[in-house]
Every structure is written in C-alpha cells, then in structure tokens.
Design a protein around this motif. Structure first.
Motif, PDB file in Angstrom:
ATOM      1  N   HIS A  72      -1.936  -4.828  -4.997  1.00  0.00           N
ATOM      2  CA  HIS A  72      -2.286  -3.704  -4.199  1.00  0.00           C
ATOM      3  C   HIS A  72      -3.883  -3.661  -4.049  1.00  0.00           C
ATOM      4  O   HIS A  72      -4.569  -4.166  -4.835  1.00  0.00           O
ATOM      5  N   LYS A  82       0.463   0.080  -8.788  1.00  0.00           N
ATOM      6  CA  LYS A  82       1.870  -0.360  -8.315  1.00  0.00           C
ATOM      7  C   LYS A  82       2.930   0.503  -7.681  1.00  0.00           C
ATOM      8  O   LYS A  82       3.675   0.270  -6.953  1.00  0.00           O
ATOM      9  N   TRP A 113       3.644   1.222  -3.761  1.00  0.00           N
ATOM     10  CA  TRP A 113       3.694   0.145  -2.805  1.00  0.00           C
ATOM     11  C   TRP A 113       5.378  -0.356  -2.949  1.00  0.00           C
ATOM     12  O   TRP A 113       5.561  -1.419  -2.295  1.00  0.00           O
ATOM     13  N   MET A 166       5.250  -6.435  -8.430  1.00  0.00           N
ATOM     14  CA  MET A 166       4.078  -5.575  -8.053  1.00  0.00           C
ATOM     15  C   MET A 166       3.419  -5.279  -9.349  1.00  0.00           C
ATOM     16  O   MET A 166       3.855  -4.387 -10.077  1.00  0.00           O
TER      17      MET A 166
END
Length: 270
Positions: free
Chosen positions: A74, A83, A86, A102
C-alpha cells in the motif's frame, strides 16, 4: 536552480487529495469496502513477520490450491495507512486463483524510508513461505516505490523468494525521492540528498529477469506522470501505461476485477 524552479509549490505539486473531486471520501470508502471483503473470503489476518505491531500481513486464499502469490504493497507517502484499507483489491487476483498478501510496515517519522524498504524485504520471504509458485508484486504510490525497490540490486531478499518473482507492477510510484526534500513532508522523512538518491529506484539497476510495468493515471498530478515516466525510462525493458481518465486514487481499482487490464498486467501469462 532556475527562477522557475524556485517558484514551484512542491507541497501542492505532490498533494493528491485536494486535486481529486471528493478526495477526502476515498479513505473511508476504501476501509468500508475492505472490511466487507474480509468478511467474505478465506485467509488469515495479522500474521507477523517481525516484532513491531505494524510488521504484520494479511493473506487471502482462493478456492483450491493457489496458482501463485500476488503481493500488494500500500501507499500513503510512507506516513499513513495500513493493510486494512486495501483488502478488496485482492478480488481480481483471487478470482484468477491466486493467493494475495498485503503487508503493513513501520511508518515515518518513527523510521526512515530505508527502514521501510527493509520491512518489505523482510516481509516477502515470510509471506512467500506460505504459498508455492510464482510471485507477482504490485504496489501503489509509496508502495509503488517499495515494490520497485524490491527489484533493485542493493536489496537482498532471503530464501528463494527472489528467484520466484516473475512480474512487478509499480502503480503511480515515487521513483526519484529527491523532489520530496522540497516538501514539508521532509520534516518527517529527514531525507538528505545522499539518502534520497540511495532510496530512489531510478538510480539503481533492476534485476534483468523480472518484467516491470509502470502504471499511472492520465489525470494524475504532473509530478506523478513525471515520476512514472522517469522509472520507465531508467529501467531497460520497463513498460509505461498511462490510463486515460484515471487519477491517483482510482487508478488502482482495476485490481478488483479479474479481467481488467491492470490485473492482466500483473498476472497475465503466469
């Protein structure tokens, strides 16, 4: 420095939200979409790759054995976000049978940008150890910088993850950090000329065996169009895609769809 260069308002040049209609609405919209997505998919959240509370990653799993691993890093100017905003961007790769990870990372001013680079390099082997197959990297804005740094020769990745990276898409990256020294953000970054060059992908040789796509919205701030072009020009073989009508906040939305050009750029042929 020319008189024209001295007149540049660098803080405005690198400001995205004030120049995007409804810009302030995007972060809460992302957070809500991500939370709703996490409630519907398989996987694990808050897996550690270090001792710091932000050294955590989420891993989303497709139905059946994963075809490989996609990692999304990100953005947020190395200063904000994590994280959790997203997760919904994993939808496209998941629908194609890919696992999606992520990571969060430590932020400035607690740590320098070089230490954030080290966090992502530390996270990748731990993430990759959980999923077999090829690895594809994507990152947005500051995350686009961090993904590019993972391909630079001065960044060492442990284990076999380096050999497994088959594709990278750097979305709206900051590829030359030197202009950020002219912004108010540098009070937190504390970038010297030397440190800015050391963390700028344009001044490093990339791994020659990883295809790189640089992705940017056609309606982004001029400096981000420059930053994307600089990376594509500096790295032999890198392909630049300028997406008409997209700005800094919606250029990533293609990752939500399995058949979008952006998801295809990340995973097509793998």
């Amino acid at each position: 420095m020319s008189s024209d260069a001295r007149k540049i308002d660098w803080d405005d040049a690198y400001a995205n939200m004030p120049h995007i209609p409804g810009g302030a609405d995007y972060p809460p919209r992302w957070a809500a979409a991500a939370e709703a997505f996490r409630a519907t998919v398989r996987g694990e959240t808050d897996l550690p790759y270090g001792d710091h509370p932000r050294q955590r990653f989420d891993l989303f799993l497709p139905e059946g054995a994963p075809r490989g691993l996609a990692v999304f890093v990100h953005g947020g100017y190395w200063l904000r976000f994590d994280k959790s905003l997203w997760s919904h961007l994993a939808a496209g790769p998941l629908a194609r049978g890919w696992a999606v990870a992520m990571p969060s990372y430590r932020l400035a001013p607690e740590v320098a940008i070089s230490q954030i680079t080290a966090d992502v390099a530390r996270a990748l082997p731990d993430i990759a150890a959980r999923v077999d197959g090829p690895v594809a990297l994507a990152g947005h804005s500051a995350g686009g910088h961090l993904v590019a740094r993972m391909l630079c020769e001065d960044v060492a990745l442990t284990g076999d993850v380096s050999a497994r990276i088959q594709r990278a898409v750097s979305i709206s990256p900051v590829s030359d950090l030197r202009p950020l020294r002219n912004t108010a953000m540098n009070a937190d970054f504390k970038l010297t000329e030397e440190a800015a060059r050391a963390e700028s992908p344009v001044f490093h040789r990339p791994r020659p065996d990883v295809p790189v796509q640089v992705w940017v919205g056609g309606d982004e701030r001029p400096v981000f169009l420059d930053q994307a072009r600089w990376l594509a020009e500096a790295w032999p073989g890198a392909q630049l895609t300028v997406v008409p009508g997209k700005h800094h906040f919606d250029v990533i939305e293609g990752l939500e769809a399995p058949d979008s050009p952006l998801t295809e750029a990340l995973l097509g042929g793998l």
